[in-house]
Design a protein around this motif. Structure first.
Motif, PDB file in Angstrom:
ATOM      1  N   ASN A  74       0.804  -1.222   0.000  1.00  0.00           N
ATOM      2  CA  ASN A  74       0.000   0.000   0.000  1.00  0.00           C
ATOM      3  C   ASN A  74       0.841   1.278   0.000  1.00  0.00           C
ATOM      4  O   ASN A  74       0.303   2.367   0.185  1.00  0.00           O
ATOM      5  CB  ASN A  74      -0.993   0.021   1.170  1.00  0.00           C
ATOM      6  CG  ASN A  74      -1.904  -1.194   1.170  1.00  0.00           C
ATOM      7  OD1 ASN A  74      -2.400  -1.579   0.109  1.00  0.00           O
ATOM      8  ND2 ASN A  74      -2.116  -1.800   2.322  1.00  0.00           N
ATOM      9  N   ALA A  75       2.175   1.145  -0.199  1.00  0.00           N
ATOM     10  CA  ALA A  75       2.996   2.352  -0.317  1.00  0.00           C
ATOM     11  C   ALA A  75       2.769   3.038  -1.661  1.00  0.00           C
ATOM     12  O   ALA A  75       2.955   4.251  -1.782  1.00  0.00           O
ATOM     13  CB  ALA A  75       4.474   2.001  -0.174  1.00  0.00           C
ATOM     14  N   LEU A  76       2.346   2.261  -2.660  1.00  0.00           N
ATOM     15  CA  LEU A  76       2.173   2.782  -4.009  1.00  0.00           C
ATOM     16  C   LEU A  76       0.708   2.675  -4.444  1.00  0.00           C
ATOM     17  O   LEU A  76      -0.028   1.804  -3.979  1.00  0.00           O
ATOM     18  CB  LEU A  76       3.041   2.006  -5.009  1.00  0.00           C
ATOM     19  CG  LEU A  76       4.549   1.968  -4.747  1.00  0.00           C
ATOM     20  CD1 LEU A  76       5.241   1.152  -5.824  1.00  0.00           C
ATOM     21  CD2 LEU A  76       5.125   3.372  -4.673  1.00  0.00           C
ATOM     22  N   VAL A  77       0.327   3.561  -5.330  1.00  0.00           N
ATOM     23  CA  VAL A  77      -0.976   3.493  -5.992  1.00  0.00           C
ATOM     24  C   VAL A  77      -0.727   3.632  -7.489  1.00  0.00           C
ATOM     25  O   VAL A  77       0.310   4.151  -7.911  1.00  0.00           O
ATOM     26  CB  VAL A  77      -1.949   4.586  -5.500  1.00  0.00           C
ATOM     27  CG1 VAL A  77      -2.342   4.339  -4.059  1.00  0.00           C
ATOM     28  CG2 VAL A  77      -1.334   5.977  -5.655  1.00  0.00           C
ATOM     29  N   PHE A  78      -1.684   3.178  -8.289  1.00  0.00           N
ATOM     30  CA  PHE A  78      -1.494   3.274  -9.740  1.00  0.00           C
ATOM     31  C   PHE A  78      -2.837   3.423 -10.434  1.00  0.00           C
ATOM     32  O   PHE A  78      -3.891   3.065  -9.898  1.00  0.00           O
ATOM     33  CB  PHE A  78      -0.738   2.055 -10.274  1.00  0.00           C
ATOM     34  CG  PHE A  78      -1.255   0.727  -9.805  1.00  0.00           C
ATOM     35  CD1 PHE A  78      -2.312   0.086 -10.443  1.00  0.00           C
ATOM     36  CD2 PHE A  78      -0.677   0.097  -8.706  1.00  0.00           C
ATOM     37  CE1 PHE A  78      -2.781  -1.131 -10.010  1.00  0.00           C
ATOM     38  CE2 PHE A  78      -1.137  -1.132  -8.260  1.00  0.00           C
ATOM     39  CZ  PHE A  78      -2.193  -1.753  -8.921  1.00  0.00           C
ATOM     40  N   HIS A  79      -2.796   3.981 -11.628  1.00  0.00           N
ATOM     41  CA  HIS A  79      -4.012   4.146 -12.436  1.00  0.00           C
ATOM     42  C   HIS A  79      -3.650   4.027 -13.910  1.00  0.00           C
ATOM     43  O   HIS A  79      -2.516   4.278 -14.309  1.00  0.00           O
ATOM     44  CB  HIS A  79      -4.705   5.490 -12.147  1.00  0.00           C
ATOM     45  CG  HIS A  79      -3.848   6.695 -12.394  1.00  0.00           C
ATOM     46  ND1 HIS A  79      -3.223   7.378 -11.370  1.00  0.00           N
ATOM     47  CD2 HIS A  79      -3.499   7.348 -13.542  1.00  0.00           C
ATOM     48  CE1 HIS A  79      -2.537   8.394 -11.875  1.00  0.00           C
ATOM     49  NE2 HIS A  79      -2.687   8.399 -13.190  1.00  0.00           N
ATOM     50  N   ARG A  80      -4.646   3.652 -14.696  1.00  0.00           N
ATOM     51  CA  ARG A  80      -4.451   3.554 -16.135  1.00  0.00           C
ATOM     52  C   ARG A  80      -4.284   4.949 -16.733  1.00  0.00           C
ATOM     53  O   ARG A  80      -4.907   5.919 -16.295  1.00  0.00           O
ATOM     54  CB  ARG A  80      -5.670   2.891 -16.787  1.00  0.00           C
ATOM     55  CG  ARG A  80      -5.637   1.363 -16.832  1.00  0.00           C
ATOM     56  CD  ARG A  80      -4.731   0.798 -17.920  1.00  0.00           C
ATOM     57  NE  ARG A  80      -4.937   1.450 -19.194  1.00  0.00           N
ATOM     58  CZ  ARG A  80      -5.945   1.195 -20.035  1.00  0.00           C
ATOM     59  NH1 ARG A  80      -6.853   0.287 -19.710  1.00  0.00           N
ATOM     60  NH2 ARG A  80      -6.057   1.822 -21.175  1.00  0.00           N
ATOM     61  N   VAL A  81      -3.416   5.042 -17.739  1.00  0.00           N
ATOM     62  CA  VAL A  81      -3.219   6.291 -18.461  1.00  0.00           C
ATOM     63  C   VAL A  81      -3.333   6.020 -19.954  1.00  0.00           C
ATOM     64  O   VAL A  81      -3.357   4.872 -20.405  1.00  0.00           O
ATOM     65  CB  VAL A  81      -1.851   6.942 -18.130  1.00  0.00           C
ATOM     66  CG1 VAL A  81      -1.826   7.423 -16.684  1.00  0.00           C
ATOM     67  CG2 VAL A  81      -0.702   5.981 -18.410  1.00  0.00           C
ATOM     68  N   ASP A  82      -3.369   7.103 -20.704  1.00  0.00           N
ATOM     69  CA  ASP A  82      -3.591   7.011 -22.144  1.00  0.00           C
ATOM     70  C   ASP A  82      -2.434   6.282 -22.832  1.00  0.00           C
ATOM     71  O   ASP A  82      -1.268   6.526 -22.517  1.00  0.00           O
ATOM     72  CB  ASP A  82      -3.728   8.420 -22.722  1.00  0.00           C
ATOM     73  CG  ASP A  82      -4.321   8.402 -24.125  1.00  0.00           C
ATOM     74  OD1 ASP A  82      -3.633   7.949 -25.051  1.00  0.00           O
ATOM     75  OD2 ASP A  82      -5.466   8.863 -24.280  1.00  0.00           O
ATOM     76  N   PRO A  83      -2.733   5.403 -23.795  1.00  0.00           N
ATOM     77  CA  PRO A  83      -1.668   4.719 -24.536  1.00  0.00           C
ATOM     78  C   PRO A  83      -0.758   5.658 -25.327  1.00  0.00           C
ATOM     79  O   PRO A  83       0.238   5.199 -25.888  1.00  0.00           O
ATOM     80  CB  PRO A  83      -2.439   3.781 -25.477  1.00  0.00           C
ATOM     81  CG  PRO A  83      -3.744   3.531 -24.787  1.00  0.00           C
ATOM     82  CD  PRO A  83      -4.066   4.827 -24.100  1.00  0.00           C
ATOM     83  N   ALA A  84      -1.063   6.944 -25.327  1.00  0.00           N
ATOM     84  CA  ALA A  84      -0.163   7.891 -25.990  1.00  0.00           C
ATOM     85  C   ALA A  84       1.258   7.789 -25.443  1.00  0.00           C
ATOM     86  O   ALA A  84       2.240   8.009 -26.165  1.00  0.00           O
ATOM     87  CB  ALA A  84      -0.684   9.319 -25.828  1.00  0.00           C
TER      88      ALA A  84
END
Length: 221
Positions: free
Chosen positions: A194-204
């Protein structure tokens, strides 16, 4: 592993955070698509003096006759860093900190499409990676080069990739930089859950030519 990063922290803020003297030729920020072989800001320590200085991301072993004489070494595996000829001397004598705002990893769909994710600290603070560095002087101009130390991913990060950078807390910086004696090897472990979080970003961002803050903006998936 870590193959792409974003850096948004101003140079003066980085210098203050590390109590380091900044060089005059630090790479421009913000950069939302930091790619291998470009200059990154790093922190080193020598005789009690910390320096914020640029290095080429892509470690060049001393036996390379030219920068592309062998594999591009952007990461160094914690499990083998002490034995690998390319890294073992640097692991003992030339360690650095590599501060970034976040980094990217990719997952694949069943049809092999690459889906990028942007990863940051959950508390919003900058990420500080463990790094190793080396001077290489066989070209027209000397190069100071670095690699990010990686280890097996924790369970959270394992949802995206099986490896992750070694992330150091402020209490760890003196030991990694060699200011607090020996024992830096014990720092080469995965970050707490839980030290890190992540999210999807644009394939650009799949293109190394892409730029701008939209690259780190969340998208629905």
């Amino acid at each position: 592993m870590c193959g792409r990063m974003a850096t948004t922290l101003p140079h003066d803020a980085m210098a203050q955070m590390f109590a380091a003297t900044p060089a005059n030729d630090l790479p421009p920020v913000p950069n939302y698509n930091v790619c291998p072989t470009v200059q990154v800001a790093t922190v080193t320590a020598d005789e009690g003096l910390r320096r914020l200085r640029p290095m080429r991301w892509g470690f060049i072993p001393h036996w390379y006759k030219k920068p592309n004489d062998g594999p591009l070494l952007i990461n160094a595996r914690a499990e083998t860093i002490a034995e690998k000829p390319a890294f073992r001397s640097a692991a003992r004598e030339r360690r650095c900190l590599i501060p970034v705002s976040g980094f990217y990893e990719w997952t694949k769909t069943p049809d092999d499409a690459r889906l990028p994710w942007y990863i940051t600290r959950a508390d919003g603070a900058p990420l500080v990676f463990a790094g190793v560095w080396q001077d290489w002087d066989k070209g027209d101009e000397p190069l100071t080069t670095c690699a990010i130390v990686t280890t097996g991913a924790n369970e959270t990060m394992g949802q995206v990739h099986h490896r992750m950078p070694v992330i150091l807390s402020p209490d760890d910086w003196p030991l990694w930089l060699g200011e607090a004696g020996k024992g830096a090897a014990r720092l080469m472990v995965a970050a707490p859950e839980n030290a890190l979080v992540f999210h999807r970003v644009d394939p650009a961002v799949n293109s190394n030519r892409a730029t701008g803050p939209d690259l780190i903006a969340p998208i629905s998936h």
